[in-house]
Design an enzyme around this catalytic site. Structure first.
Site, PDB file in Angstrom:
ATOM      1  N   CYS A  45       0.822  -1.210   0.000  1.00  0.00           N
ATOM      2  CA  CYS A  45       0.000   0.000   0.000  1.00  0.00           C
ATOM      3  C   CYS A  45       0.857   1.261   0.000  1.00  0.00           C
ATOM      4  O   CYS A  45       0.475   2.281  -0.581  1.00  0.00           O
ATOM      5  CB  CYS A  45      -0.932  -0.004   1.208  1.00  0.00           C
ATOM      6  SG  CYS A  45      -2.152  -1.338   1.194  1.00  0.00           S
ATOM      7  N   ASP A 139     -23.193  10.776 -10.857  1.00  0.00           N
ATOM      8  CA  ASP A 139     -24.533  10.416 -10.396  1.00  0.00           C
ATOM      9  C   ASP A 139     -24.502   9.601  -9.115  1.00  0.00           C
ATOM     10  O   ASP A 139     -25.532   9.124  -8.643  1.00  0.00           O
ATOM     11  CB  ASP A 139     -25.283   9.650 -11.488  1.00  0.00           C
ATOM     12  CG  ASP A 139     -24.596   8.345 -11.877  1.00  0.00           C
ATOM     13  OD1 ASP A 139     -23.502   8.054 -11.362  1.00  0.00           O
ATOM     14  OD2 ASP A 139     -25.172   7.605 -12.707  1.00  0.00           O
TER      15      ASP A 139
END
Length: 222
Positions: A45, A139
């Site tokens: 990570c 959206d």
């Protein structure tokens, strides 16, 4: 909670390294990428967060906001950011969510509902399912979901490629073929009749099969 493409991305409030946000308000009219991490100070990570910082301008040009997530508290995020800067050459220049109560992770189906306790007592292996990428449209619906194992670094160039295809499909009635890159030929969407396609593409198309109608990309150079 099980989520899939087309679902509304769960809204939430959370503390981040750039202040408290309400997620849908933070997205606004933009696109967003939410990507999660099992714990702070994890090796794979660390490389991913540094790479995302370096290519953030590529996301900015596409009007895409980036936000990371880990269950560690904010002070750990701050310390980790320095490590990332030192080892990767760039610190996160986007917010990181401190999901210390696991609320966001649970809402997005990344951790089970019974996950509880002090997040810093959990090992990365206990959070191995926090290796997700969600692409979310203006959206507020989920457009893409990816899940990676802990040992495999994520390919964020591929995320950019998919965003290019998603944004093109959102404004034109097309689909993209395998290995598509910006400027490559595209496919007329199956929902478009030949009659409508002739109106959109008066010069016609190449169709090796009736259902496979190939045209130049609307964004290809003239």
């Amino acid at each position: 909670m099980t989520l899939t493409i087309g679902d509304t991305a769960p809204d939430f409030e959370a503390d981040t390294t750039e202040g408290r946000i309400r997620f849908h308000d933070w997205i606004g009219d933009s696109w967003a990428v939410l990507f999660s991490h099992p714990r702070d100070f994890t090796p794979v990570c660390t490389t991913e967060l540094g790479y995302m910082a370096k290519i953030k301008p590529d996301f900015d040009r596409r009007d895409v906001k980036i936000i990371g997530l880990s269950v560690d508290p904010l002070d750990n995020h701050v310390s980790w950011a320095q490590d990332i800067a030192d080892t990767q050459g760039a610190a996160p220049n986007y917010p990181m969510i401190a999901d210390t109560d696991f609320a966001v992770s649970k809402a997005y189906g990344m951790l089970p509902a019974d996950a509880a306790g002090d997040p810093t007592d959990r090992t990365p292996a206990q959070n191995a399912t926090l290796r997700n990428v969600f692409v979310i449209g203006p959206d507020k619906t989920i457009k893409l979901m990816l899940i990676y194992p802990m040992t495999i670094g994520r390919n964020f160039d591929e995320v950019l490629r998919v965003i290019d295809a998603l944004q093109l499909a959102a404004t034109h009635k097309i689909a993209t073929p395998a290995q598509w890159r910006q400027g490559d030929d595209v496919i007329i969407a199956g929902s478009v009749s030949d009659e409508e396609a002739h109106q959109i593409y008066p010069n016609g198309w190449h169709a090796p099969r009736p259902y496979l109608r190939i045209v130049p990309s609307p964004l290809s150079p003239a």
